[in-house]
Write a protein that holds these residues in place. Sequence first.
Motif, PDB file in Angstrom:
ATOM      1  N   ASN A  46       3.933  13.076  -4.906  1.00  0.00           N
ATOM      2  CA  ASN A  46       2.500  12.978  -5.232  1.00  0.00           C
ATOM      3  C   ASN A  46       2.260  13.377  -6.678  1.00  0.00           C
ATOM      4  OD1 ASN A  46       3.049  13.961  -2.440  1.00  0.00           O
ATOM      5  ND2 ASN A  46       0.940  13.300  -2.127  1.00  0.00           N
ATOM      6  N   GLU A  47       2.922  14.471  -7.097  1.00  0.00           N
ATOM      7  CA  GLU A  47       2.716  14.992  -8.456  1.00  0.00           C
ATOM      8  C   GLU A  47       3.250  14.022  -9.501  1.00  0.00           C
ATOM      9  OE1 GLU A  47       4.536  18.807  -8.461  1.00  0.00           O
ATOM     10  OE2 GLU A  47       2.984  19.728  -7.193  1.00  0.00           O
ATOM     11  N   THR A  48       4.397  13.391  -9.205  1.00  0.00           N
ATOM     12  CA  THR A  48       4.948  12.391 -10.125  1.00  0.00           C
ATOM     13  C   THR A  48       3.990  11.217 -10.278  1.00  0.00           C
ATOM     14  OG1 THR A  48       7.187  12.997  -9.436  1.00  0.00           O
ATOM     15  CG2 THR A  48       6.940  10.903 -10.594  1.00  0.00           C
ATOM     16  N   TYR A  49       3.449  10.772  -9.143  1.00  0.00           N
ATOM     17  CA  TYR A  49       2.496   9.664  -9.136  1.00  0.00           C
ATOM     18  C   TYR A  49       1.225  10.024  -9.913  1.00  0.00           C
ATOM     19  CZ  TYR A  49      -0.895   6.317  -7.208  1.00  0.00           C
ATOM     20  OH  TYR A  49      -1.862   5.362  -7.063  1.00  0.00           O
ATOM     21  N   MET A  52       1.797  10.062 -13.723  1.00  0.00           N
ATOM     22  CA  MET A  52       1.820   8.716 -14.318  1.00  0.00           C
ATOM     23  C   MET A  52       0.410   8.142 -14.401  1.00  0.00           C
ATOM     24  SD  MET A  52       5.255   6.839 -12.862  1.00  0.00           S
ATOM     25  CE  MET A  52       4.751   6.917 -11.145  1.00  0.00           C
ATOM     26  N   LYS A  53      -0.366   8.354 -13.350  1.00  0.00           N
ATOM     27  CA  LYS A  53      -1.745   7.854 -13.331  1.00  0.00           C
ATOM     28  C   LYS A  53      -2.573   8.527 -14.425  1.00  0.00           C
ATOM     29  CE  LYS A  53      -5.658   7.238 -10.166  1.00  0.00           C
ATOM     30  NZ  LYS A  53      -6.648   7.853 -11.055  1.00  0.00           N
ATOM     31  N   ALA A  54      -2.382   9.836 -14.581  1.00  0.00           N
ATOM     32  CA  ALA A  54      -3.127  10.568 -15.608  1.00  0.00           C
ATOM     33  C   ALA A  54      -2.767  10.083 -17.016  1.00  0.00           C
ATOM     34  CB  ALA A  54      -2.836  12.062 -15.488  1.00  0.00           C
ATOM     35  N   GLU A  55      -1.482   9.768 -17.210  1.00  0.00           N
ATOM     36  CA  GLU A  55      -1.049   9.281 -18.524  1.00  0.00           C
ATOM     37  C   GLU A  55      -1.687   7.926 -18.838  1.00  0.00           C
ATOM     38  OE1 GLU A  55       0.705   9.017 -22.166  1.00  0.00           O
ATOM     39  OE2 GLU A  55       0.568  10.768 -20.834  1.00  0.00           O
ATOM     40  N   LEU A  56      -1.755   7.060 -17.847  1.00  0.00           N
ATOM     41  CA  LEU A  56      -2.390   5.756 -18.055  1.00  0.00           C
ATOM     42  C   LEU A  56      -3.897   5.913 -18.285  1.00  0.00           C
ATOM     43  CD1 LEU A  56      -0.573   3.468 -15.459  1.00  0.00           C
ATOM     44  CD2 LEU A  56      -0.527   3.264 -17.949  1.00  0.00           C
ATOM     45  N   VAL A 298       3.098   5.202  -1.209  1.00  0.00           N
ATOM     46  CA  VAL A 298       1.845   5.312  -1.971  1.00  0.00           C
ATOM     47  C   VAL A 298       0.643   5.371  -1.039  1.00  0.00           C
ATOM     48  CG1 VAL A 298       0.301   4.100  -3.581  1.00  0.00           C
ATOM     49  CG2 VAL A 298       2.736   4.255  -4.086  1.00  0.00           C
ATOM     50  N   SER A 299       0.720   4.651   0.077  1.00  0.00           N
ATOM     51  CA  SER A 299      -0.408   4.634   1.014  1.00  0.00           C
ATOM     52  C   SER A 299      -0.637   5.997   1.672  1.00  0.00           C
ATOM     53  CB  SER A 299      -0.167   3.577   2.103  1.00  0.00           C
ATOM     54  OG  SER A 299       0.902   3.956   2.956  1.00  0.00           O
ATOM     55  N   GLU A 303      -3.333  11.480   1.750  1.00  0.00           N
ATOM     56  CA  GLU A 303      -3.506  12.267   2.978  1.00  0.00           C
ATOM     57  C   GLU A 303      -2.359  13.218   3.284  1.00  0.00           C
ATOM     58  OE1 GLU A 303      -1.674   9.242   6.307  1.00  0.00           O
ATOM     59  OE2 GLU A 303      -3.668   8.817   5.499  1.00  0.00           O
ATOM     60  N   ALA A 304      -1.233  13.066   2.568  1.00  0.00           N
ATOM     61  CA  ALA A 304      -0.051  13.868   2.910  1.00  0.00           C
ATOM     62  C   ALA A 304       0.697  14.312   1.657  1.00  0.00           C
ATOM     63  CB  ALA A 304       0.881  13.052   3.804  1.00  0.00           C
ATOM     64  N   ASP A 305       1.478  15.374   1.822  1.00  0.00           N
ATOM     65  CA  ASP A 305       2.418  15.784   0.779  1.00  0.00           C
ATOM     66  C   ASP A 305       3.696  14.985   0.986  1.00  0.00           C
ATOM     67  OD1 ASP A 305       0.755  17.696  -0.397  1.00  0.00           O
ATOM     68  OD2 ASP A 305       1.365  19.240   1.019  1.00  0.00           O
ATOM     69  N   VAL A 306       4.020  14.138   0.006  1.00  0.00           N
ATOM     70  CA  VAL A 306       5.213  13.293   0.100  1.00  0.00           C
ATOM     71  C   VAL A 306       6.319  13.957  -0.709  1.00  0.00           C
ATOM     72  CG1 VAL A 306       6.155  10.977  -0.219  1.00  0.00           C
ATOM     73  CG2 VAL A 306       3.727  11.269   0.338  1.00  0.00           C
ATOM     74  N   ILE A 307       7.358  14.398  -0.023  1.00  0.00           N
ATOM     75  CA  ILE A 307       8.375  15.249  -0.643  1.00  0.00           C
ATOM     76  C   ILE A 307       9.754  14.595  -0.543  1.00  0.00           C
ATOM     77  CG2 ILE A 307       9.429  17.548  -0.611  1.00  0.00           C
ATOM     78  CD1 ILE A 307       6.841  18.421   0.972  1.00  0.00           C
TER      79      ILE A 307
END
Length: 346
Positions: A46-49, A52-56, A298-299, A303-307
């Motif tokens: 989630n944090e990686t995603y 990247m979103k914040a950078e864009l 991504v979906s 709602e969840a922590d994806v680890i």
Amino acid sequence: MEFLTDYAGFLLRLLSVALVIAFLLAVIASGKRKSQPGSLSVTKLNETYEAMKAELDHQLLDKKVLKQIEKEKKKQQKLEKKTQKKAYKVNEESTKKRLYVLDFDGDIKASAVETMREEITAVLSVARSQDEVVVRLESGGGMVHSYGLASSQLQRIREANIPLTICVDKVAASGGYMMACVANKIIAAPFAILGSIGVVAQIPNVHRLLDKSLIDVELHTAGRYKRTLTMLGENTDEGREKFKQDLEDTHGLFKRFVSGQRPQLNIEEIATGDTWYGSEALENKLVDEVMTSDAYLVSHYAEADVIHIAYKQPKGMAERLGLSFFSALEHKAVSWIGKVTQTRGY
């Protein structure tokens, strides 16, 4: 100049001998030492995603919009923390769902099972019933016993009552599909290859070549079927029939395993050794959904922590020094050749 060239060659040979001796000593020493435990790498996707979103966003949006987005994000984070604290006090099981992501890239020996077994053990020590394990699986199959073990490792997740999802982006065939069918849910990319529920074996035989060369090969066994087909000796019709029967028995075991995991399959129609692409596999009930693993993960980010979990086995001293030895030797050789060619004016 000739003296410098000879001297440089002598130093290179001396260095090579020293490195070989050091390498051999390291091999001996590493054989006496106990293997070091590996390490577990834990990455919150989630944090990686979000990074990247914040950078864009930073590159594409103006400052006013960025400030507003940041303000809303902080509000949301505070709200989530409060909700989680309340939920934890009431009932530990009501905290946020976690998706544990593992990767399995299978070769013919299913070597990746050695790290996957450690990852599964780690996940099962903390996973709860509302969590989920997602395995991104890629394998074209291989040895029966190796993939049998890999499938058994995945069954540990099912036996712990943790939902298991297998995502296939490229291929899960033969032993790879035997692993995939253990899952509660199989997701495949549109052009992923699935199926190949069959068994294959081939043995080269050079008996006639040896016979022409007047070379005899003797094979002695205790037990009628200790050896059915051989590479060097003369094969018999009886041996061939027994070998084929062993393949049929293994195929039957494979079919029973798959149909036991996915009873919705018409196993006699599917277990022909044929393969299907993702969309066709869905029609034949080999998979449950057509989607890439990226889209599936991504979906769940909201709602969840994806680890992502990865177990890393440390390299042995011999392996590390072996790589260092060849690297150093290559570097010195290139350096020496450069000096020699420069001295001789090439």
